[in-house]
Write an enzyme that holds these catalytic residues in place. Structure first.
Site, PDB file in Angstrom:
ATOM      1  N   GLY A  33       2.066  11.724 -12.089  1.00 61.97           N
ATOM      2  CA  GLY A  33       1.516  10.423 -12.472  1.00 61.97           C
ATOM      3  C   GLY A  33       0.142  10.607 -13.070  1.00 61.97           C
ATOM      4  O   GLY A  33      -0.764   9.790 -12.894  1.00 61.97           O
ATOM      5  N   HIS A 268      -5.357  -0.045   5.601  1.00 60.35           N
ATOM      6  CA  HIS A 268      -6.817   0.157   5.643  1.00 60.35           C
ATOM      7  C   HIS A 268      -7.452  -0.446   6.902  1.00 60.35           C
ATOM      8  O   HIS A 268      -8.149   0.233   7.654  1.00 60.35           O
ATOM      9  CB  HIS A 268      -7.484  -0.484   4.421  1.00 60.35           C
ATOM     10  CG  HIS A 268      -6.962  -0.028   3.106  1.00 60.35           C
ATOM     11  ND1 HIS A 268      -6.399   1.209   2.903  1.00 60.35           N
ATOM     12  CD2 HIS A 268      -6.932  -0.647   1.889  1.00 60.35           C
ATOM     13  CE1 HIS A 268      -6.041   1.327   1.634  1.00 60.35           C
ATOM     14  NE2 HIS A 268      -6.345   0.216   1.004  1.00 60.35           N
TER      15      HIS A 268
END
Length: 791
Positions: A33, A268
């Site tokens: 990617g 997170h």
């Protein structure tokens, strides 16, 4: 020979100390990617930083960018990015310029699309090693691709691109790691077929943020100060927040699948939460010990429910989705772009302390922080000047891990001066000069001890360096990942169709997204401004509680929230009346999902309920240990008993677990419960029995055509359920019908058919046990919500 030429150039310019140190081996880094957004913004810069930091470590490097794009256009795209790489401010410009030039020469692009492409890459790496006479140290594959491509890429790497024996393989995986618990398990199982656990590095870039990464070391290094106060007796609440000013435009294809909870809170903010709540291991550098403590912290988290969260969506999101995903104009998205969630830990350390997690897009500022606010028991009689001094005990006491942006615009650790002066490692954190501005949480900066990193590092640079060194401290293991999804999936399922509150975005949000804790729930502080699509039609508030008859008995019907509120009030009145009459109240409660909202209502809103004089009995129980989540008592304890003050000896769980076995007739559990009822309940007549109604017409654990409990002298019986767990214990129908009051609660559209059927049939308990509920000298009241009653 390209690599040797590069090494010689670097040696000549003094970037490497000696040629001998190059002999430790060669590292090949493959970025999959390589032309995507993440690679452009962060990953190539992180790889360049790795090269700058470790070019003299003894390893040689090559960097392979890879994508699906054909060779020529892909190469052009990749090198456009590489040419824009920046040098760190603390790096000598001459050295950095040379190393950047060498980094570009050591980087090449590959199209990786087929199995043959991976085989060719492997052949190229091996040829380079032979030509340069280098030993292979290892290979890093960084997956900066959509998760649906992981399995195919993993298969290709495993089959044709692994390094030779003696060299290591490290695979970095970017989130999302699944969409819920089931998909995460499936992805984990697929990847485990190709890679060992120690080879996988699941990246949550927040763990590379310097303030987040320092939470555990801070707790460890300041044990002497924190041990007495890092607990429920001293902490008022904890806030874990990530606010963004940008919207989701350009990313709606991703966002529409995931939303803010999956994108930010599940990973997170949850990692920060666990760093705060986990017990510290004896050895913080042991990844295994840290993982075990994290898993224990997950196990202590109280399950989330629909009422644990508030969700919002910025007003333009719908049009962004319709435009980018080419949806019809009448398409309505319920994907949240803002969420606030109330989390509780039931550990002894944190019980009762609210942990507030919040994140959203199109908010008024960009900032991330973890804030621990301590209780303040001080009263200061002195005048303003003394009271406002930074060391005054009357000022707020808090510890803030400032992740970035906001007023400070830098990572920081802040500790109120009236708490303690923290111990911070001088090699990585420096104390900032005292200054009054800016204000942080209403206090001048001079009220805090403030520490900033000696050298500010990008999160991806930190994590890429950790992968290179084989350090797994800042990565998500499979167990950690599944524990997090197990915690969040029930909430995600419960709010999947919930319309989010709309907000305009930015400063115009005003107080629209303010939320508050109400009991154990979370609710928006302001009522939502309503815009009726069909103002001429009736709205929910137009309906009042219906008072009527159902099966010749009183019927109360309303929307679920009103109905449960009415039922809880009626139960409190019945309890107070019984206590006034006889000094005690005997209450028998059913299991299942319907009563949960009632239990929560009683726990959080009915403080006048005479629990001290109440005996709590079970109407029925599953034949599982009482600590099993399937147990009715387990649910009753979690949602009600642990929150109210019922005397220990007034709680009567059914004895389904005797002699280390479950519901064995020879153990006489049903007989023992019947004897206990006879001994304590006058005439074996409960003051109130709460029942539900199943879709097949069962009530308690009395099922259609049941052999026991529908008639006869037995008061407590063992029965068989058509669904697992099959074995049950239940009060019998004759015992239920001796009660002074019987309330039946029926909720949800799924109960409409049976509710309609029961309104037409007579007394046929063998077919439909609920039809046999008819107190001989007591009162039966039905509480049925509109969906069950009207469909």
């Amino acid at each position: 020979k390209m690599l040797r030429t590069v090494l010689c150039t670097v040696l000549f310019l003094g970037a490497l100390p000696a040629l001998a140190e190059v002999s430790q081996g060669h590292v090949s880094v493959v970025l999959l990617g390589a032309t995507g957004d993440l690679a452009k913004k962060y990953l190539w810069q992180g790889l360049f930083q790795l090269y700058l930091d470790h070019v003299s470590s003894g390893h040689s490097f090559t960097f392979h960018g890879a994508a699906l794009t054909a060779l020529e256009p892909g190469q052009r795209l990749m090198f456009d990015v590489l040419k824009k790489l920046s040098c760190p401010q603390d790096e000598p410009p001459d050295r950095c310029a040379v190393l950047k030039d060498q980094f570009l020469k050591l980087s090449q692009y590959h199209q990786l699309k087929t199995a043959e492409n991976y085989t060719a890459l492997n052949r190229e790496i091996e040829m380079l090693l032979r030509q340069e006479g280098l030993k292979e140290a290892g290979r890093i594959f960084y997956f900066s691709v959509p998760a649906f491509a992981y399995t195919d890429i993993a298969r290709h790497i495993n089959s044709s691109c692994r390094p030779a024996a003696g060299a290591w393989l490290r695979v970095a995986l970017e989130k999302p790691f699944g969409h819920d618990l089931e998909s995460a398990r499936q992805l984990a199982a697929e990847l485990s077929g190709f890679f060992r656990e120690e080879e996988m590095y699941r990246v949550d870039h927040y763990l590379g943020k310097q303030a987040v990464a320092h939470i555990l070391p801070f707790r460890d290094q300041n044990r002497q100060f924190l041990d007495p106060i890092w607990n429920r007796h001293h902490v008022e609440r904890v806030e874990i927040v990530l606010k963004e000013t940008v919207d989701a435009k350009g990313r709606t294809s991703f966002y529409e699948q995931y939303g803010v909870i999956r994108d930010v809170l599940q990973n997170h903010l949850t990692e920060a939460l666990v760093f705060l709540t986990m017990e510290l291991p004896s050895n913080l550098s042991s990844a295994g010990e840290v993982l075990q403590r994290k898993l224990q912290a997950f196990q202590s988290l109280r399950g989330l429910e629909k009422s644990s969260a508030v969700v919002g969506q910025y007003e333009a999101y719908g049009s962004h989705v319709r435009e980018e995903l080419q949806q019809d104009q009448d398409y309505v998205s319920t994907t949240p772009t803002f969420a606030g969630v109330l989390v509780h830990s039931d550990s002894l350390r944190w019980e009762g302390v609210p942990f507030l997690l919040a994140s959203g897009k199109a908010l008024d500022e960009r900032v991330g922080y973890v804030r621990v606010l301590f209780k303040n028991r001080a009263y200061c009689p002195q005048s303003g000047t003394l009271r406002d001094a930074g060391s005054s005990q009357c000022k707020a006491k808090q510890i803030v891990f400032h992740i970035g942006h906001g007023a400070l615009n830098t990572p920081a650790v802040l500790v109120s001066r009236n708490l303690f002066k923290p111990i911070m490692p001088e090699s990585s954190w420096k104390e900032a000069a005292v200054q009054p501005e800016p204000h942080v949480f209403g206090q001048p900066l001079s009220d805090y001890y403030v520490y900033n990193p000696v050298k500010e590092r990008d999160a991806y640079s930190v994590l890429i360096s950790s992968i290179y060194h084989g350090r797994k401290d800042f990565f998500i293991t499979t167990e950690n990942l599944l524990a997090s999804w197990e915690f969040w999936t029930p909430l995600l399922d419960s709010i999947s169709d919930q319309p989010p509150r709309l907000y305009p975005g930015g400063v115009e949000n005003q107080h629209l997204l303010d939320f508050e804790m109400v009991g154990g729930d979370l609710a928006f502080a302001l009522a939502e401004p309503l815009e009726l699509l069909h103002p001429e039609g009736p709205t929910p508030s137009d309906y009042k509680a219906i008072q009527a008859k159902y099966r010749q008995s009183p019927l109360v019907s309303a929307w679920p929230e009103e109905l449960v509120s009415q039922l809880a009030s009626d139960m409190e009145r019945a309890a107070s009346s019984a206590v006034a009459r006889a000094g005690r109240f005997h209450l028998a409660l059913s299991g299942g999902s319907s009563p949960v909202v009632l239990f929560q209502r009683l726990a959080r809103h009915h403080y006048a309920f005479p629990w001290r004089y109440t005996h709590v009995w079970l109407v029925d129980e599953r034949c599982v240990p009482l600590t099993d989540p399937e147990s009715n008592f387990f649910s009753l304890h979690n949602h009600l008993l642990q929150s109210v003050r019922v005397p220990y000896f007034n709680v009567h769980p059914m004895p389904v677990h005797l002699n280390q076995r479950l519901c064995v007739e020879e153990d006489r559990g049903a007989e023992l419960y019947a004897q206990e009822i006879t001994a304590l309940v006058a005439n074996a007549s409960f003051d109130l029995v709460l029942l539900g109604m199943g879709t097949d017409g069962h009530t308690a654990s009395l099922f259609p055509h049941s052999e026991n409990g529908l008639e006869g002298a037995q008061t407590v019986v063992l029965t068989e359920s058509p669904v697992k767990p099959h074995q049950r214990m239940s009060l019998s129908l004759p015992l239920i019908n001796r009660a002074r009051k019987v309330f039946v609660l029926v909720l949800g559209k799924g109960k409409h058919n049976i509710t309609s059927l029961m309104s037409r049939v007579g007394h046929e308990p063998r077919k439909w046990p609920i039809s046999g509920v008819s107190p001989s000298s007591g009162r039966l009241v039905w509480y049925v919500d509109y969906e069950a009653l009207l469909g």
